[in-house]
Design a protein around this motif. Structure first.
Motif, PDB file in Angstrom:
ATOM      1  N   ALA A 250     -17.784   3.176   4.897  1.00  0.00           N
ATOM      2  CA  ALA A 250     -18.249   2.047   4.081  1.00  0.00           C
ATOM      3  C   ALA A 250     -19.556   1.472   4.611  1.00  0.00           C
TER       4      ALA A 250
ATOM      5  N   LEU B  19      -3.397   1.367   7.676  1.00  0.00           N
ATOM      6  CA  LEU B  19      -3.864   1.056   6.315  1.00  0.00           C
ATOM      7  C   LEU B  19      -2.833   1.469   5.269  1.00  0.00           C
TER       8      LEU B  19
ATOM      9  N   SER C 127     -11.524  -7.073   1.802  1.00  0.00           N
ATOM     10  CA  SER C 127     -10.134  -7.275   1.414  1.00  0.00           C
ATOM     11  C   SER C 127      -9.623  -8.641   1.866  1.00  0.00           C
TER      12      SER C 127
ATOM     13  N   LEU D 265     -16.816  -0.562  -1.524  1.00  0.00           N
ATOM     14  CA  LEU D 265     -15.520   0.025  -1.883  1.00  0.00           C
ATOM     15  C   LEU D 265     -15.059  -0.711  -3.135  1.00  0.00           C
TER      16      LEU D 265
ATOM     17  N   CYS E  10      -9.874  -6.105   6.638  1.00  0.00           N
ATOM     18  CA  CYS E  10     -10.572  -5.123   7.481  1.00  0.00           C
ATOM     19  C   CYS E  10     -10.642  -5.560   8.944  1.00  0.00           C
ATOM     20  N   ILE E  11     -10.067  -4.741   9.784  1.00  0.00           N
ATOM     21  CA  ILE E  11     -10.050  -5.042  11.223  1.00  0.00           C
ATOM     22  C   ILE E  11     -11.451  -4.849  11.828  1.00  0.00           C
TER      23      ILE E  11
ATOM     24  N   PHE F 253      -9.114  -0.947  -4.677  1.00  0.00           N
ATOM     25  CA  PHE F 253      -7.968  -0.582  -3.839  1.00  0.00           C
ATOM     26  C   PHE F 253      -6.700  -0.729  -4.650  1.00  0.00           C
TER      27      PHE F 253
ATOM     28  N   HIS G 177       3.409  -1.788   9.994  1.00  0.00           N
ATOM     29  CA  HIS G 177       2.024  -2.251   9.956  1.00  0.00           C
ATOM     30  C   HIS G 177       1.797  -3.337  10.994  1.00  0.00           C
TER      31      HIS G 177
ATOM     32  N   ARG H 239      -0.795  -2.733  13.983  1.00  0.00           N
ATOM     33  CA  ARG H 239      -2.008  -3.561  13.964  1.00  0.00           C
ATOM     34  C   ARG H 239      -2.069  -4.420  15.230  1.00  0.00           C
TER      35      ARG H 239
ATOM     36  N   ARG I 245       0.847  -1.205   0.000  1.00  0.00           N
ATOM     37  CA  ARG I 245       0.000   0.000   0.000  1.00  0.00           C
ATOM     38  C   ARG I 245       0.874   1.244   0.000  1.00  0.00           C
TER      39      ARG I 245
ATOM     40  N   ALA J 121     -12.803   4.889   8.630  1.00  0.00           N
ATOM     41  CA  ALA J 121     -13.095   3.549   8.100  1.00  0.00           C
ATOM     42  C   ALA J 121     -14.267   2.950   8.860  1.00  0.00           C
TER      43      ALA J 121
ATOM     44  N   ILE K 275      -2.790  -8.941   4.747  1.00  0.00           N
ATOM     45  CA  ILE K 275      -2.466  -8.255   6.015  1.00  0.00           C
ATOM     46  C   ILE K 275      -3.378  -7.064   6.300  1.00  0.00           C
ATOM     47  N   HIS K 276      -3.987  -6.480   5.266  1.00  0.00           N
ATOM     48  CA  HIS K 276      -4.849  -5.309   5.499  1.00  0.00           C
ATOM     49  C   HIS K 276      -6.326  -5.690   5.633  1.00  0.00           C
TER      50      HIS K 276
ATOM     51  N   ARG L  53      -2.409  -0.916  -5.156  1.00  0.00           N
ATOM     52  CA  ARG L  53      -1.165  -1.416  -4.586  1.00  0.00           C
ATOM     53  C   ARG L  53      -0.007  -0.964  -5.476  1.00  0.00           C
TER      54      ARG L  53
ATOM     55  N   SER M 262     -15.107  -7.986  -0.306  1.00  0.00           N
ATOM     56  CA  SER M 262     -15.421  -6.609   0.081  1.00  0.00           C
ATOM     57  C   SER M 262     -14.649  -6.133   1.302  1.00  0.00           C
TER      58      SER M 262
END
Ligand code: HEM
Length: 401
Positions: free
Chosen positions: A246, A88, A346, A289, A352-353, A292, A95, A99, A56, A242, A349-350, A294, A344
């Motif tokens: 969304a 993000l 993702s 969304l 959605c938390i 995205f 990260h 995280r 990212r 975030a 590693i990213h 990269r 949706s």
């Protein structure tokens, strides 16, 4: 059928036919207007989200010059300082570290504990809508619910919440393709104001900790490591933004899809046990969304085409979610769909938390609307936001009774 053109309102209104054309043409295609490589197949999007040769950001390995890119103008600095310290827009090792620290405060248990509050609030908001005989589903339910939930979690006092949504909207303008100068100016202003506000709030929580997430983030530590002041601010802004953008769009896009598919809406009303699969299907069917990006950190090859270091890849989530190689009849809304590996939230590693929280919120508003407004109906066709990446409506006027 239209072509892929994120600036064309007709494409934004219904991008799915253009995605089908893109997928039919091949696995990767260079798109000159945004200088990006478009990837439209589910298998590729899914694999590339997990591919560590992409990132990212590239700033953990290269300077802007080394990467063949120009540094953003100095006047955009407040936006970038804010953005670039949030997880993000970071890659390992930062990260991983951030995280992990945030996950110590934002746990499945803290989210689960919120469930009764989310349900109660959804019930109250829908109750008001019903009493008024209708209104704007976006302004009256879809927006206030996730904004209040994330603000409550973080411990932002009720009296301070009004600017959260405008700040967030102004910052999110920068996530669209080629933002205008005016958009950038608004994002910078919002970044400064939002950061100042949070700096103050964090200082208050340092002095007097509570049982909110900000106090949790202050306390979170890991092998002697803690979030820096800037990382705290960036994390709070990321969670606040975030944490609702969304969800607002997923709610109204979802209801608009239900209204356009009355047989499915009737099936849902007849059998509310469909709510969990309905939430997933609506997120797939009209992906909130759409894309995205990269950076390519080391050359990769897709289907014989080498994409060189320094290039940018656009992962088309909306297209992946409509790929017939993965989804049976992808253009059909099927609320009972059980095999639904939509992308949706993702992957990699990213991932959605906030996915568990988003699911609780979407299910809560859906249940409240099904129970309290069994005859909910649209008043007119809604107006769509012109944005491609963050897909949503300007509002959704509905009547009850
Ligand atoms: C329907 C609602 C939501 C959708 C569709 C969504 C989608 C996403 C996606 C696609 C990503 C990853 C982007 C990428 O791979 O480049 C992401 C990351 C993230 N989301 Fe969500 N999200 C939603 C709700 C939430 C909520 C409610 C929260 C928090 C309360 C949240 C917090 C985050 C955070 C902090 C990240 C960054 C994770 C990381 O970089 O490791 N999201 N979300």
């Amino acid at each position: 059928m239209g072509a892929f053109d994120p600036w064309d309102p007709a494409f934004v209104a219904d991008p799915y036919p253009a995605y089908a054309e893109l997928r039919a043409r091949g696995r990767v295609e260079y798109f000159e207007p945004s200088d990006q490589w478009l990837v439209a197949h589910h298998a590729d999007v899914s694999a590339l989200l997990r591919d560590r040769r992409l990132g990212r950001t590239y700033l953990h390995r290269f300077t802007h010059e080394e990467f063949g890119r120009t540094a953003p103008p100095a006047e955009h600095e407040p936006f970038h300082v804010l953005n670039d310290h949030g997880m993000l827009d970071l890659e390992a090792p930062d990260h991983t570290r951030i995280r992990r620290l945030v996950s110590k405060a934002f746990t499945p248990r803290t989210v689960e504990r919120l469930q009764p509050y989310v349900r109660e609030l959804a019930g109250r908001l829908v109750g008001d809508l019903v009493e008024a005989g209708g209104g704007d589903l976006l302004k009256d339910v879809a927006e206030p619910l996730p904004v209040a939930v994330i603000a409550e979690m973080l411990g932002v006092p009720e009296a301070d919440r009004a600017p959260l949504r405008p700040w967030s909207a102004d910052i999110c303008g920068m996530y669209e393709l080629n933002p205008s100068r005016e958009t950038a100016e608004r994002a910078v202003r919002a970044s400064v104001e939002f950061s100042e506000y949070l700096r103050e709030l964090i200082a208050q929580r340092r002095a007097r900790p509570g049982d909110d997430l900000i106090s949790g983030l202050i306390a979170a530590h890991d092998e002697g490591d803690r979030l820096s002041e800037q990382e705290m601010i960036s994390t709070c802004v990321l969670l606040l933004n975030a944490g609702h953008e969304a969800t607002v769009n997923a709610t109204v896009n979802g209801w608009w899809a239900l209204f356009r598919n009355p047989d499915q809406l009737a099936a849902l009303r007849a059998d509310p046990t469909l709510v969990p699969t309905a939430v997933e299907e609506l997120m797939r069917y009209d992906t909130p969304l759409q894309m995205f990006e990269r950076w390519v950190l080391d050359d990769i090859e897709i289907d014989g085409t080498t994409i060189p270091r320094g290039a940018e890849i656009a992962l088309l989530f909306g297209s992946a979610n409509h790929d017939p190689e993965v989804f049976d009849r992808p253009g059909t809304l099927d609320l009972g769909r059980t095999e639904n590996p939509h992308i949706s939230f993702s992957a990699g590693i990213h991932y959605c938390i906030g996915a568990p929280l988003a699911r609780i919120e979407l299910a809560a508003s859906m249940r409240a609307l099904l129970e309290q407004a069994p005859d909910l109906a649209p008043v007119a066709d809604p107006q769509r936001n012109p944005n491609f990446v963050i897909r949503g409506l300007k509002g959704l006027d509905v009547r009850v009774g």
